[in-house]
Design an enzyme around this catalytic site. Structure first.
Site, short mmCIF file in Angstrom:
data_model
loop_
_atom_site.label_atom_id
_atom_site.label_comp_id
_atom_site.label_asym_id
_atom_site.label_seq_id
_atom_site.Cartn_x
_atom_site.Cartn_y
_atom_site.Cartn_z
CG HIS A 123 -1.91 0.96 1.42
ND1 HIS A 123 -1.68 2.26 1.80
CD2 HIS A 123 -3.25 0.86 1.22
CE1 HIS A 123 -2.83 2.91 1.85
NE2 HIS A 123 -3.80 2.09 1.50
CG ASP A 200 0.59 -2.63 6.25
OD1 ASP A 200 -0.39 -2.80 7.00
OD2 ASP A 200 0.54 -1.97 5.20
CD GLN A 203 -6.82 -4.75 3.74
OE1 GLN A 203 -7.79 -5.48 3.97
NE2 GLN A 203 -6.97 -3.47 3.41
CE LYS A 226 -7.26 -0.59 5.94
NZ LYS A 226 -8.03 -0.04 4.83
CB CYS A 364 -3.84 3.23 -1.57
SG CYS A 364 -4.97 4.57 -1.27
C1 LIG Z 1 -2.28 -3.06 3.49
C2 LIG Z 1 -2.63 -1.69 4.00
N1 LIG Z 1 -1.71 -0.96 4.62
C3 LIG Z 1 -1.97 0.26 5.11
C4 LIG Z 1 -3.19 0.84 4.95
C5 LIG Z 1 -3.44 2.21 5.52
O1 LIG Z 1 -4.33 2.14 6.59
P1 LIG Z 1 -4.89 3.47 7.26
O2 LIG Z 1 -5.40 4.33 6.14
O3 LIG Z 1 -5.97 2.99 8.16
O4 LIG Z 1 -3.76 4.11 7.98
C6 LIG Z 1 -4.19 0.14 4.29
C7 LIG Z 1 -5.51 0.74 4.05
O5 LIG Z 1 -6.20 0.40 3.10
C8 LIG Z 1 -3.91 -1.16 3.80
O6 LIG Z 1 -4.83 -1.88 3.16
#
Ligand SMILES: Cc1ncc(COP(=O)(O)O)c(C=O)c1O
Length: 406
Positions: A123, A200, A203, A226, A364
């Site tokens: 992401h 990270d 998900q 999420k 993203c």
């Molecule tokens: C794999 C992953 N990392 C990071 C993020 C960023 O999360 P946040 O916008 O809640 O900080 C997302 C959000 O879609 C994501 O899917």
């Protein structure tokens, strides 16, 4: 079926509405999930009855709010099996957690010529902070390529690792492809080279059991929104011995022990990394969302979503003329696909008119789209409250889109 879907759906007021004259079908869970009543009620109760600033008041409400916030931290610790609440930093979300680590390590660890490894399926929030870290420190960014299947090229990863590798970060599950990455293996290979690792988990925590001790990564982060919780709050787990050495991120109240104009001493963990009044109600919301997940059981959630994934994938295959983007063997409840000859945006707009919420675009993760030479995908992503009947209606919608455009 292991879960009582009717009883679960009854807890989500947002699911019981019509959109453009059709019952809402919500398949945009990878972006954010809907919220059960118990989460909304916990938030309303806090503001109605318990609102106060935490950690500094001697009065009743302040102590009550502090207790609740710290109980939330303990619930988070238990949820990911962290050894200690000192290692649980409550942040604004995954993005802030990653920025915290990248910014602190740029000041403390990275030297010119050091290498930071990320993957090709991250992401943007796990790409840009590392590009910034490289700009600030002179470190060099390396990228693990992805195979056509959507799986990371582990041989290429092994070859990228060297004595120069200082840091490795990948997502646990790709939001764009649904791939579940072999994070234990990635972590242990990085550790062999003495590199630190951040996973990270944005998900992952809504869909699978996560144990940070068996994973052994140095940092793990995720977002509450999420996993049925509120927006604007999330978690950074970090190993104590590293957090203790790391310089603070933001300066301000909470993160200090003593402030003098000659100099400041910093607070103990985890408060050293929590400057300012935190998102108190966010913490309380996370606790309620963890309770929601634990009441159903994360294994039951995973099983329900695996059934939905298998059913929807087969039904889409049966339609024909669908290109799947990401077909990893280990996959979460995310289907990224393209209908031949149809722009994802057009398809998404038509599905919306039928009350079906999917996501279209680059999710993203623009480098993923470049890798597959596509402008974007249609993405259906499932949560525990979704049903096979909803998938049937979605399939009818996809067939309608196909008829209209081809
Ligand atoms: C794999 C992953 N990392 C990071 C993020 C960023 O999360 P946040 O916008 O809640 O900080 C997302 C959000 O879609 C994501 O899917």
């Amino acid at each position: 079926m292991a879960v009582d879907i009717k009883q679960i759906r009854a807890q989500f007021p947002a699911l019981h509405q019509e959109v453009h004259g059709h019952p809402l079908i919500y398949f945009d869970n990878a972006a954010t999930s809907q919220k059960p009543k118990m989460v909304v009620d916990a938030i309303a109760h806090y503001y109605n009855k318990e609102n106060s600033n935490i950690h500094r008041g001697v009065h009743y409400l302040s102590q009550k709010a502090t207790d609740k916030y710290e109980l939330a931290r303990e619930a988070i610790r238990r949820f990911i099996n962290a050894p200690s609440t000192e290692e649980i930093i409550i942040t604004r979300g995954t993005t802030e957690a990653i920025n915290l680590v990248s910014s602190c390590l740029s000041k403390w660890l990275f030297q010119p010529g050091d290498e930071i490894i990320i993957s090709a399926i991250e992401h943007h929030s796990n790409i840009v902070p590392w590009q910034m870290a490289c700009e600030q420190s002179g470190a060099i960014l390396k990228v693990i390529p992805v195979l056509d299947s959507g799986e990371l090229d582990m041989n290429a990863y092994r070859n990228l690792l060297s004595d120069k590798t200082k840091f490795v970060t990948v997502n646990h599950i790709s939001n764009a492809l649904g791939t579940i990455n072999p994070v234990e293996e990635i972590t242990s290979l990085a550790h062999e080279k003495g590199a630190l690792v951040l996973i990270d988990g944005a998900q992952a925590t809504p869909h699978m059991s996560v144990d940070v001790q068996s994973l052994n990564a140095d940092f793990y982060c995720f977002s509450a929104h999420k996993m049925y919780g509120p927006t604007g709050v999330g978690v950074l787990f970090g190993k104590k011995e590293i957090l203790e050495k790391m310089p603070p991120y933001h300066g301000g109240g909470e993160m200090i022990k003593e402030v003098k104009f000659e100099g400041t001493t910093y607070n103990d963990l985890p408060f050293k990394f929590e400057a300012g009044t935190p998102n108190i109600v966010g913490g309380i919301g996370i606790e309620a969302s963890i309770r929601f997940i634990e009441e159903i059981g994360i294994e039951n959630i995973a099983q329900q979503e695996a059934e939905l994934l298998a059913y929807a994938t087969q039904r889409l295959k049966d339609i024909g003329g669908i290109r799947f983007i990401g077909e990893a063997k280990e996959k979460a409840g995310v289907i990224s696909f393209i209908i031949d000859g149809v722009h994802p945006y057009d398809a998404g707009t038509i599905l919306d008119k039928l009350g079906i919420a999917i996501r279209t675009g680059h999710h993203c993760a623009q480098p993923v789209m470049d890798r597959y030479s596509i402008p974007g995908t249609m993405r259906a992503s499932f949560a525990v409250y979704n049903t096979k009947e909803e998938i049937d209606t979605f399939i009818e919608g996809v067939q309608k889109v196909k008829q209209l455009f081809t």
